[in-house]
Every structure is written in C-alpha cells, then in structure tokens.
Motif scaffolding. Structure first.
Motif, short mmCIF file in Angstrom:
data_model
loop_
_atom_site.label_atom_id
_atom_site.label_comp_id
_atom_site.label_asym_id
_atom_site.label_seq_id
_atom_site.Cartn_x
_atom_site.Cartn_y
_atom_site.Cartn_z
N MET A 44 0.83 -1.20 0.00
CA MET A 44 0.00 0.00 0.00
C MET A 44 0.87 1.25 0.00
SD MET A 44 -3.03 -1.10 2.62
CE MET A 44 -3.90 0.43 2.32
N GLU A 45 2.00 1.19 0.65
CA GLU A 45 2.90 2.34 0.72
C GLU A 45 3.45 2.67 -0.65
OE1 GLU A 45 6.15 3.67 4.03
OE2 GLU A 45 6.46 1.73 3.05
N MET A 46 3.57 1.66 -1.53
CA MET A 46 4.11 1.88 -2.87
C MET A 46 3.18 2.69 -3.74
SD MET A 46 5.56 -1.95 -3.62
CE MET A 46 5.96 -1.54 -5.31
N THR A 47 1.87 2.60 -3.51
CA THR A 47 0.91 3.20 -4.42
C THR A 47 0.10 4.32 -3.80
OG1 THR A 47 -0.71 1.50 -3.81
CG2 THR A 47 0.69 1.05 -5.73
N ASN A 48 0.42 4.71 -2.60
CA ASN A 48 -0.32 5.78 -1.92
C ASN A 48 0.65 6.67 -1.17
OD1 ASN A 48 -3.38 4.89 -2.13
ND2 ASN A 48 -2.18 3.05 -1.69
N ASN A 49 0.26 7.92 -0.99
CA ASN A 49 1.13 8.91 -0.37
C ASN A 49 1.09 8.80 1.15
OD1 ASN A 49 2.95 11.02 -0.39
ND2 ASN A 49 1.36 12.59 -0.28
N ILE A 50 1.35 7.59 1.65
CA ILE A 50 1.35 7.33 3.09
C ILE A 50 2.52 6.44 3.45
CG2 ILE A 50 -1.12 7.66 3.57
CD1 ILE A 50 -1.57 4.75 3.04
N THR A 51 2.91 6.46 4.70
CA THR A 51 4.00 5.62 5.18
C THR A 51 3.63 5.03 6.53
OG1 THR A 51 6.40 5.52 5.55
CG2 THR A 51 5.23 7.47 6.38
N PHE A 52 4.34 3.99 6.94
CA PHE A 52 4.00 3.25 8.15
C PHE A 52 5.22 3.06 9.03
CE2 PHE A 52 1.59 1.87 4.48
CZ PHE A 52 0.28 1.99 4.91
N VAL A 53 5.00 3.18 10.31
CA VAL A 53 6.05 2.95 11.30
C VAL A 53 5.45 2.13 12.44
CG1 VAL A 53 7.66 3.98 12.94
CG2 VAL A 53 7.24 5.11 10.75
N GLU A 54 6.20 1.11 12.89
CA GLU A 54 5.74 0.29 14.00
C GLU A 54 6.55 0.61 15.25
OE1 GLU A 54 4.96 -4.39 15.26
OE2 GLU A 54 6.03 -3.91 13.40
N LYS A 55 5.84 0.94 16.34
CA LYS A 55 6.49 1.24 17.61
C LYS A 55 5.74 0.53 18.73
CE LYS A 55 8.13 5.86 16.25
NZ LYS A 55 8.07 7.32 16.58
N LYS A 56 6.45 -0.37 19.40
CA LYS A 56 5.90 -1.09 20.55
C LYS A 56 4.57 -1.78 20.22
CE LYS A 56 8.13 1.92 23.95
NZ LYS A 56 7.96 2.82 25.12
N GLY A 57 4.53 -2.43 19.06
CA GLY A 57 3.35 -3.21 18.68
C GLY A 57 2.23 -2.42 18.05
N VAL A 58 2.39 -1.11 17.90
CA VAL A 58 1.35 -0.27 17.29
C VAL A 58 1.86 0.26 15.95
CG1 VAL A 58 -0.08 1.79 17.54
CG2 VAL A 58 0.48 0.41 19.55
N ILE A 59 1.00 0.17 14.92
CA ILE A 59 1.34 0.71 13.60
C ILE A 59 0.83 2.13 13.50
CG2 ILE A 59 1.05 0.45 11.11
CD1 ILE A 59 2.58 -1.84 12.29
N TYR A 60 1.71 3.06 13.13
CA TYR A 60 1.35 4.47 12.97
C TYR A 60 1.38 4.82 11.48
CZ TYR A 60 2.03 4.81 18.00
OH TYR A 60 1.92 4.63 19.37
N VAL A 61 0.27 5.37 10.98
CA VAL A 61 0.14 5.73 9.58
C VAL A 61 0.21 7.25 9.46
CG1 VAL A 61 -1.32 5.56 7.53
CG2 VAL A 61 -1.36 3.74 9.24
N THR A 62 1.15 7.72 8.65
CA THR A 62 1.35 9.15 8.47
C THR A 62 1.53 9.47 6.99
OG1 THR A 62 3.74 8.95 8.80
CG2 THR A 62 2.40 9.40 10.75
N ALA A 63 1.58 10.78 6.68
CA ALA A 63 1.82 11.21 5.31
C ALA A 63 3.25 10.92 4.90
CB ALA A 63 1.51 12.70 5.18
N ASN A 64 3.45 10.59 3.63
CA ASN A 64 4.76 10.33 3.09
C ASN A 64 5.34 11.64 2.58
OD1 ASN A 64 7.07 9.20 2.10
ND2 ASN A 64 6.08 8.10 0.44
N ASP A 65 6.12 12.29 3.39
CA ASP A 65 6.65 13.61 3.04
C ASP A 65 7.64 13.53 1.89
OD1 ASP A 65 5.16 14.69 5.09
OD2 ASP A 65 6.75 14.34 6.57
#
Length: 381
Positions: free
Chosen positions: A360-381
């Motif tokens: 999904m990150e390849m085709t959309n202007n978003i990125t993902f980060v995992e911290k302590k078991g939680v996935i955080y979805v943010t804009a791909n700057d």
C-alpha cells in the motif's frame, strides 16, 4: 511499442501463465513473489507502454473476482504503478492457484490430530472432523470458479447421526463448501454455521456467526419452492435462491449485503421486516427497532473476500486501516492528515500485516512505522 518492450511483455506473460498452470520453475515462482522488489532496478526500460500494460494487468485482476470489468486505478510513478499492478496480479493468481492446485493423496476421514489451522466439522458434542485437503480424500473437493470447494455430501455415510452439525473456521483463510442442497457457503475467519441433520430433508435452516456469504440453490418440495432460512442473534433471513453476505462481527450491529435476487429480513427482537433488492445493505442493532437500508455496491468487495483478497474502492484510509486492524488483530493509529485519503486497489490477505502495508505504501502517499506493537500511519513527506 518497441521490440524491447514487446519482449518484456511477452516474457512476463509467459511466466505468469506458467505460474497459474503450476508449471513455473522454482526460480520463476521466486520471481513472481519478489517481482515488485526488482522493478525499481529496471528503469532503463523507459520505452514500455506503462498505461497499456497496466490496463491489461488490472483487467486480469478484476476478472479474477467479478464478471464486471471495473478498472482498479493506482497512482504516482509509472514504475511504482507497474510494480504494484504486477504484484497484485501475482498475489491474486497465487491465492487462486493454491486453492485449485493438484489434489492431495487420498486419505480416509480422520477424527484425530485436529489443528487450529483447519476448519472443523462438529457432530453434536462428541465428534469433530478436520476439513482440510491434507486430511480428507481429494474426491471430497470440487473446483468451482477457480476455488476448491469441499463437498459435505462426501461424508454422508461416515457422519450419519441425528446430532446438530456445526462448521467452524478458526483460520485466517476463507473456507468454502457445498451444503447437501447444493448451496455454496463461504466462511471468513472466525466464523461458523450450524444446521440440523434434517437439513434439505424437511427444512433448510442454518444459524450463522461471524462473516458468512451464501449462494443459495433453488429447491422445490411438493411442487413448491423450498424456502431457505438464515438465522443470527438479531435477524432471520428468508431466501428462495440468491447470493448475499452477512456480518455479525461488529459489536452491537449486524449487516447484510445482497448481491443477487431478493431476500426478506425480519428483526428477531422487534418483528420489523424489510425486503432487500440487489446492491442494498441492511443494518440491525439490538437497541433499534428499525432496520436501516442503504445503497451499497459491494459486489466486488464480497467476491474478493470469498477469494481471500482485500478490495478497496475509494475508501478512506481510516476505514481501510480499521478493517486491517480487525483482520490482523493489531492496533493501527492513523494520523489526522491522511484519514480521509481515498485508497483503491486489491491485494492478497497475507499472513503478515506489514506485507500488506508495504505494498500500500508503494501506491499511496502514506508511510507506516511500528512502535511497541502499534502501527502508525502518516503522510509520506
């Protein structure tokens, strides 16, 4: 189109064809699975007609789940679009190929060694049988629309008993089978269906839980149409021959999507009822006597999950992540700046959430980060 791009297109087509037919070499299978990782290194092939190739690939994807040729649109860099499209084809083909692959060796019905990864048929409280192609005889399966479908009738002699039947799917794979009347049932993850031994003899009634889709066969009794009833804690659905999907997974709410035909819903608590026509969705809750009905063209989405695929069409990131969080049982936090960003596409339900997110990150202007078991979805700057 140049000769070079023609050769590339022809080679890819041949590899995918061999992959679908189960004739690909080990090297070709690895290529299909990892192709999207390698496309970025092929930028020298700039003369490929990306739009035309992408259109054909996307058409192939949709043909796997529906006779309606609705185009899936992806955006951003043409190289990324091509990589994503090819990957989506590979994953869709991979799922379908696994379901329709070569038959396993014949084995008699067994009642031992039931594993959590197998769908289970329970007869009363005493008997349980694993419904898995590694355990059951290969003759108990039929290929229908590129899927391996289990035939309950194959077990008729071995499970002759008046006790209630219950089929439970504790796995993350969709399990599909045929009831004795020819009706096809799809059980999504953590879903179940129950019915009596008299099913298709004196009545056709089932009780379902979770997310279940049905293609009900038309039957007659004494020269009259034999009704088919589906019951949940909140509702009773009466059908004569149709396709629909039910979901009881949401706390305090149930929903029904009608694909074909006509069904009548009755609220078990308030006795209110409605009649649904195709492309309508009904919502019921225990605290509301009204059955809410809305237009909902979810045919492709329902048919996609039947194949073990996710399907999103213009859905907001927040809603997509809610579905993924529920499926993978992992918390996902979506930044407010991208919550309403629309996502359209189809992808296999991988075992690991991060595999889905990376695509999904390849085709959309978003990125993902995992911290302590939680996935955080943010804009791909």
């Amino acid at each position: 189109m140049s000769g070079n791009s023609n050769r590339i297109k022809s080679k890819l087509s041949a590899i995918f064809k061999r992959y679908v037919n189960g004739e690909a070499s080990a090297e070709e299978e690895r290529f299909v699975e990892r192709f999207y990782q390698q496309v970025g290194d092929q930028k020298e092939n700039a003369d490929i007609n990306f739009d035309h190739l992408e259109q054909e690939i996307k058409q192939t994807i949709d043909n796997q789940i529906s006779s309606k040729n609705k185009v899936i649109k992806l955006s951003y860099s043409p190289y990324i679009r091509l990589a994503a499209c090819l990957l989506l084809v590979c994953t869709a083909v991979f799922v379908i190929f696994r379901m329709s692959g070569s038959d396993s060796s014949s084995k008699s019905l067994q009642t031992t060694g039931i594993a959590k990864e197998n769908p289970i048929l329970s007869i009363g409280a005493e008997k349980s049988y694993p419904l898995d192609e590694e355990v059951q005889d290969s003759s108990a399966y039929r290929i229908i629309d590129d899927q391996k479908v289990f035939l309950l009738s194959a077990l008729a002699e071995e499970i002759a008993d008046d006790a209630p039947r219950k089929i439970t799917n504790p796995t993350k794979k969709v399990f599909t089978f045929l009831l004795d009347d020819g009706s096809q049932v799809w059980l999504n993850a953590h879903s179940s269906i129950e019915f009596m031994s008299s099913f298709n003899k004196t009545e056709r009634m089932v009780h379902v839980s979770g997310e279940v889709s049905l293609d009900v066969a038309k039957r007659e009794q004494d020269g009259k149409p034999m009704p088919f009833f589906v019951k949940t804690p909140l509702q009773t659905v009466e059908v004569l021959g149709t396709q629909f999907s039910m979901n009881t997974q949401e706390a305090g709410e149930e929903s029904v999507v009608l694909l074909e035909g006509k069904i009548r819903l009755k609220h078990n608590k308030y006795n209110t009822s409605v009649v649904l026509t195709p492309n309508q969705k009904a919502f019921l809750s225990p605290s509301n006597n009204r059955i809410l009905v809305a237009s909902a063209d979810e045919n492709n989405k329902v048919r996609a999950w039947r194949k073990g695929l996710f399907y999103f069409e213009g859905e907001q990131v927040a809603d997509v992540m809610k579905e993924l969080a529920q499926w993978y049982e992992q918390p996902i936090q979506v930044d407010q700046t991208v919550q309403e960003l629309p996502i359209t596409g189809m992808i296999s339900r991988y075992e690991q959430l991060m595999d889905v997110l990376e695509i999904m990150e390849m085709t959309n202007n978003i990125t993902f980060v995992e911290k302590k078991g939680v996935i955080y979805v943010t804009a791909n700057d």
